[in-house]
Design a protein around this motif. Structure first.
Motif, PDB file in Angstrom:
ATOM      1  N   ASP A 173      -2.362   7.781  -6.624  1.00 13.96           N
ATOM      2  CA  ASP A 173      -2.106   6.913  -5.487  1.00 13.96           C
ATOM      3  C   ASP A 173      -0.661   7.123  -5.037  1.00 13.96           C
ATOM      4  OD1 ASP A 173      -1.411   4.534  -3.934  1.00 13.96           O
ATOM      5  OD2 ASP A 173      -3.316   3.733  -4.656  1.00 13.96           O
ATOM      6  N   PRO A 174      -0.425   7.411  -3.752  1.00  9.52           N
ATOM      7  CA  PRO A 174       0.949   7.602  -3.280  1.00  9.52           C
ATOM      8  C   PRO A 174       1.844   6.384  -3.483  1.00  9.52           C
ATOM      9  CG  PRO A 174      -0.596   8.435  -1.674  1.00  9.52           C
ATOM     10  CD  PRO A 174      -1.401   7.704  -2.707  1.00  9.52           C
ATOM     11  N   GLY A 175       1.259   5.246  -3.801  1.00 11.81           N
ATOM     12  CA  GLY A 175       2.066   4.074  -4.115  1.00 11.81           C
ATOM     13  C   GLY A 175       3.020   4.318  -5.267  1.00 11.81           C
ATOM     14  N   LEU A 176       2.750   5.361  -6.050  1.00  9.23           N
ATOM     15  CA  LEU A 176       3.643   5.711  -7.152  1.00  9.23           C
ATOM     16  C   LEU A 176       5.048   6.064  -6.654  1.00  9.23           C
ATOM     17  CD1 LEU A 176       1.139   7.883  -9.206  1.00  9.23           C
ATOM     18  CD2 LEU A 176       1.944   5.589  -9.775  1.00  9.23           C
ATOM     19  N   PHE A 177       5.171   6.464  -5.396  1.00  4.46           N
ATOM     20  CA  PHE A 177       6.474   6.819  -4.831  1.00  4.46           C
ATOM     21  C   PHE A 177       7.313   5.598  -4.459  1.00  4.46           C
ATOM     22  CE2 PHE A 177       4.169  10.767  -4.157  1.00  4.46           C
ATOM     23  CZ  PHE A 177       5.118  11.705  -4.503  1.00  4.46           C
TER      24      PHE A 177
END
Length: 141
Positions: free
Chosen positions: A116-120
């Motif tokens: 999930d790009p939320g990791l950034f």
């Protein structure tokens, strides 16, 4: 916003609850994409967006070749419910998917990373997570 200001912007679709509440993953989607791409990100509709990222917003109908003029960019999104489809029926560029369950629904899915790009979000808001709230603290349930 004037059309000229949005000319080079990336049109991203993210889900907004009907009650206008907040879904954190969807709300951070434009912030994360803007951070990693260096581009201005504006909200697009499912029919005219350039892509999707965080959230359970991947729907094969959005990437139907008959309805889009260009490929739909998919980065780390997943489906909210099973939606089997085939790559040959879609006009998409998949850079990442949320996980193997989403990939397993796409016949001919390319070998792409999962996550999930939320990791950034840690690059945008660095620092330790806030301490957990105890039952007697304001704002706790």
């Amino acid at each position: 916003m004037p059309d000229d200001a949005c000319k080079d912007a990336f049109r991203l679709f993210w889900w907004v609850p009907r009650n206008k509440g907040i879904n954190l993953g969807d709300e951070i989607s434009p912030l994360v994409l803007s951070h990693v791409s260096g581009r201005k990100v504006v909200r697009g509709s499912p029919k005219d967006c350039d892509g999707i990222a965080i959230g359970s917003v991947f729907n094969p109908a959005m990437a139907d070749r008959r309805k889009r003029t260009g490929p739909l960019f998919v980065w780390g999104s997943g489906t909210g419910k099973p939606m089997p489809c085939a790559m040959r029926q879609m006009s998409v560029t998949i850079s990442a998917l949320r996980g193997p369950l989403t990939a397993g629904q796409i016949e001919g899915c390319p070998d792409v990373p999962f996550g999930d790009p939320g990791l950034f979000v840690r690059e945008i808001w660095p620092g330790p997570p806030p301490p957990p709230r105890g039952p007697s603290e304001p704002g706790s349930a």
